[in-house]
Design an enzyme around this catalytic site. Structure first.
Site, PDB file in Angstrom:
ATOM      1  N   HIS A 122       0.847  -1.291  -0.075  1.00 41.68           N
ATOM      2  CA  HIS A 122      -0.009   0.177   0.114  1.00 41.68           C
ATOM      3  C   HIS A 122       1.011   1.154  -0.129  1.00 41.68           C
ATOM      4  O   HIS A 122       1.962   1.099   0.760  1.00 41.68           O
ATOM      5  CB  HIS A 122      -0.665  -0.034   1.139  1.00 41.68           C
ATOM      6  N   ASP A 200       2.935  -4.604   8.021  1.00 43.80           N
ATOM      7  CA  ASP A 200       1.743  -3.877   7.770  1.00 43.80           C
ATOM      8  C   ASP A 200       0.507  -4.667   7.918  1.00 43.80           C
ATOM      9  O   ASP A 200       0.282  -5.618   7.237  1.00 43.80           O
ATOM     10  CB  ASP A 200       1.879  -3.154   6.411  1.00 43.80           C
ATOM     11  N   GLN A 203      -4.537  -4.903   6.811  1.00 44.04           N
ATOM     12  CA  GLN A 203      -5.637  -5.849   6.187  1.00 44.04           C
ATOM     13  C   GLN A 203      -5.523  -7.131   6.934  1.00 44.04           C
ATOM     14  O   GLN A 203      -6.602  -8.189   6.669  1.00 44.04           O
ATOM     15  CB  GLN A 203      -5.335  -6.167   4.750  1.00 44.04           C
ATOM     16  N   LYS A 226     -10.616  -0.750  10.348  1.00 46.00           N
ATOM     17  CA  LYS A 226     -10.664  -1.980   9.583  1.00 46.00           C
ATOM     18  C   LYS A 226     -10.856  -3.068  10.606  1.00 46.00           C
ATOM     19  O   LYS A 226     -11.360  -4.198   9.957  1.00 46.00           O
ATOM     20  CB  LYS A 226      -9.440  -2.126   8.681  1.00 46.00           C
ATOM     21  N   CYS A 364      -4.655   2.344  -3.673  1.00 47.41           N
ATOM     22  CA  CYS A 364      -3.375   2.926  -3.096  1.00 47.41           C
ATOM     23  C   CYS A 364      -2.180   2.092  -3.220  1.00 47.41           C
ATOM     24  O   CYS A 364      -1.499   1.783  -2.327  1.00 47.41           O
ATOM     25  CB  CYS A 364      -3.432   3.235  -1.509  1.00 47.41           C
TER      26      CYS A 364
HETATM   27  N1  PMP Z   1      -1.617  -0.584   4.565  1.00 47.33           N
HETATM   28  C1  PMP Z   1      -2.878  -1.448   3.907  1.00 47.33           C
HETATM   29  C2  PMP Z   1      -2.366  -2.692   3.631  1.00 47.33           C
HETATM   30  C3  PMP Z   1      -3.744  -0.874   3.769  1.00 47.33           C
HETATM   31  O1  PMP Z   1      -4.980  -1.459   3.258  1.00 47.33           O
HETATM   32  C4  PMP Z   1      -4.218   0.378   4.329  1.00 47.33           C
HETATM   33  C5  PMP Z   1      -5.709   1.038   4.072  1.00 47.33           C
HETATM   34  N2  PMP Z   1      -6.296   0.782   2.984  1.00 47.33           N
HETATM   35  C6  PMP Z   1      -3.194   1.211   5.028  1.00 47.33           C
HETATM   36  C7  PMP Z   1      -1.877   0.506   5.097  1.00 47.33           C
HETATM   37  C8  PMP Z   1      -3.466   2.298   5.426  1.00 47.33           C
HETATM   38  O2  PMP Z   1      -4.452   2.535   6.707  1.00 47.33           O
HETATM   39  P1  PMP Z   1      -5.102   3.578   7.385  1.00 47.33           P
HETATM   40  O3  PMP Z   1      -5.521   4.584   6.073  1.00 47.33           O
HETATM   41  O4  PMP Z   1      -6.182   3.247   8.184  1.00 47.33           O
HETATM   42  O5  PMP Z   1      -3.621   4.336   7.890  1.00 47.33           O
END
Ligand code: PMP
Length: 406
Positions: A122, A200, A203, A226, A364
């Site tokens: 991401h 990270d 997910q 999430k 993203c």
């Molecule tokens: N890493 C991953 C794998 C994600 O899916 C996301 C959110 N789509 C993020 C980081 C960022 O999370 P946040 O916007 O809650 O900071």
């Protein structure tokens, strides 16, 4: 027993309609819906508990300080950290990663050093490392993926060296659903380098219960929203040895032991990294979410989500005109696909007319889309409250959308 109707009744939003149709919410990868247990915790906080933490001697302040620190403990036990002091409250995964990039970078990264990430990250796990490398004249490398959307694991030892200071990679791909073999990868990293490891987990946490001691990662980042909790709160797990070495991230109230006009002595442990009044109700709301999912149990959650994923994949494949991205054997309930000949935004807009909430775009993960040479995908991501009947509604709406578009 996994009682889907009882579970759905816990999520008030699932009974609303969208464009005159029952809501089918398949955008769980972006953010998950909240059970009453979480909503009630927030309402209770504002109705009866609202007060600031840590510095008050009055009853309300002491009560909410206890609740907030209890929440930290709930999160510690959930991910099996050694101590609550290894749990830092942040705004979310993005801030957790930025915190590590800032503090670790300042301490440990200099000219010629290397940071290793992967092609499936991401943007939140790419950009902070790009910025750090630019600032420090370090080198950013990445582990490539294969056509199935899996990391090329055999490349990892070749990409590691004594210059590698940190490896950051995702537990589960937000676009493809690939579950990376985190433990195995960390063992490889440990045997080929002295690099620190950041996972990270944004997910992963809605689908599994990570065990940070078993994984042996240095850092594990995730977001509350999430995991069926509030937005604006997240977690950074960090091994305590890092926290004692790190300088502060942001500074100000809450991070200090003493301040004179000349200098500041900083607090120890997580407080050093939690500047200002934190997201108090977010912390206790996240603990309520964790207690809620644990009461259902991740064994049943995974079984149900696997059924949804297999059923949806089968039905999608039968339609024709569909290309699915990501076919790893180890995959969670996320399906990225395109209707051949149609733009993902057009499909997403049409599905919305039928009450179906899916995500379209690059999610993203632009480097991942560049790998597949596509502008983006449609992504259906399921949670444990979704049903087979909802998938049928989605497939029928998709067929109608395809007839309209092609
Ligand atoms: N890493 C991953 C794998 C994600 O899916 C996301 C959110 N789509 C993020 C980081 C960022 O999370 P946040 O916007 O809650 O900071």
């Amino acid at each position: 027993m996994f009682d889907i109707q009882k579970i759905r009744n816990d999520f008030p939003i699932l009974s609303r309609t969208v464009n005159g149709k029952p809501l089918v919410y398949f955008d769980n990868g972006a953010t998950a819906q909240k059970p009453k247990a979480v909503i009630d915790t927030l309402t209770h906080y504002y109705t009866y508990q609202n007060s600031n933490i840590h510095r008050g001697v009055h009853t309300l302040s002491r009560e909410i300080t206890t609740a907030y620190e209890e929440a930290r403990k709930t999160i510690q036990l959930h991910i099996n950290a050694k101590q609550p002091g290894e749990i830092i409250f942040t705004r979310g995964t993005t801030e957790s990663i930025n915190l590590v990039a800032h503090c670790f970078g300042k301490l440990n990264v200099s000219e010629g050093d290397e940071i290793l990430i992967t092609q499936m990250e991401h943007h939140s796990n790419i950009v902070p490392w790009q910025q750090l490398c630019e600032e420090r004249k370090a080198v950013l490398k990445y582990v490539p993926i294969n056509e199935e959307g899996e990391l090329k694991l055999d490349q990892i030892p070749l990409l590691l060296s004594n210059k590698t200071k940190l490896v950051a990679f995702t537990h589960i791909s937000n676009t493809l659903g690939t579950i990376n073999p985190v433990k195995e990868i960390i063992q490889t990293i440990r045997s080929h380098s002295c690099a620190a490891v950041l996972i990270d987990g944004a997910q992963a946490v809605p689908h599994l219960k990570p065990d940070v001691q078993e994984l042996d990662c240095d850092f594990y980042a995730f977001s509350g929203h999430k995991l069926f909790g509030p937005t604006g709160v997240g977690i950074l797990y960090a091994k305590s040895e890092w926290l004692s070495k790190f300088g502060p991230y942001q500074t100000g109230g809450g991070t200090i032991k003493t301040v004179s006009m000349e200098k500041t002595e900083f607090a120890e442990g997580p407080l050093k990294f939690e500047a200002g009044t934190p997201h108090i109700e977010g912390g206790i709301g996240l603990a309520a979410a964790i207690n809620y999912v644990n009461a259902i149990g991740f064994v049943d959650i995974q079984k149900h989500e696997e059924n949804l994923m297999h059923y949806a994949t089968k039905r999608l494949t039968e339609i024709g005109h569909i290309r699915i991205y990501g076919s790893s054997k180890h995959k969670t309930s996320v399906i990225a696909f395109n209707v051949i000949g149609a733009h993902p935004f057009d499909v997403g807009t049409l599905l919305d007319k039928y009450g179906i909430a899916i995500r379209s775009g690059h999610h993203c993960t632009q480097p991942l889309c560049q790998f597949y040479n596509i502008p983006g995908t449609i992504r259906a991501s399921f949670a444990f409250y979704n049903t087979i009947e909802e998938i049928d509604l989605f497939i029928e709406a998709l067929k109608k959308s395809i007839r309209f578009l092609l």
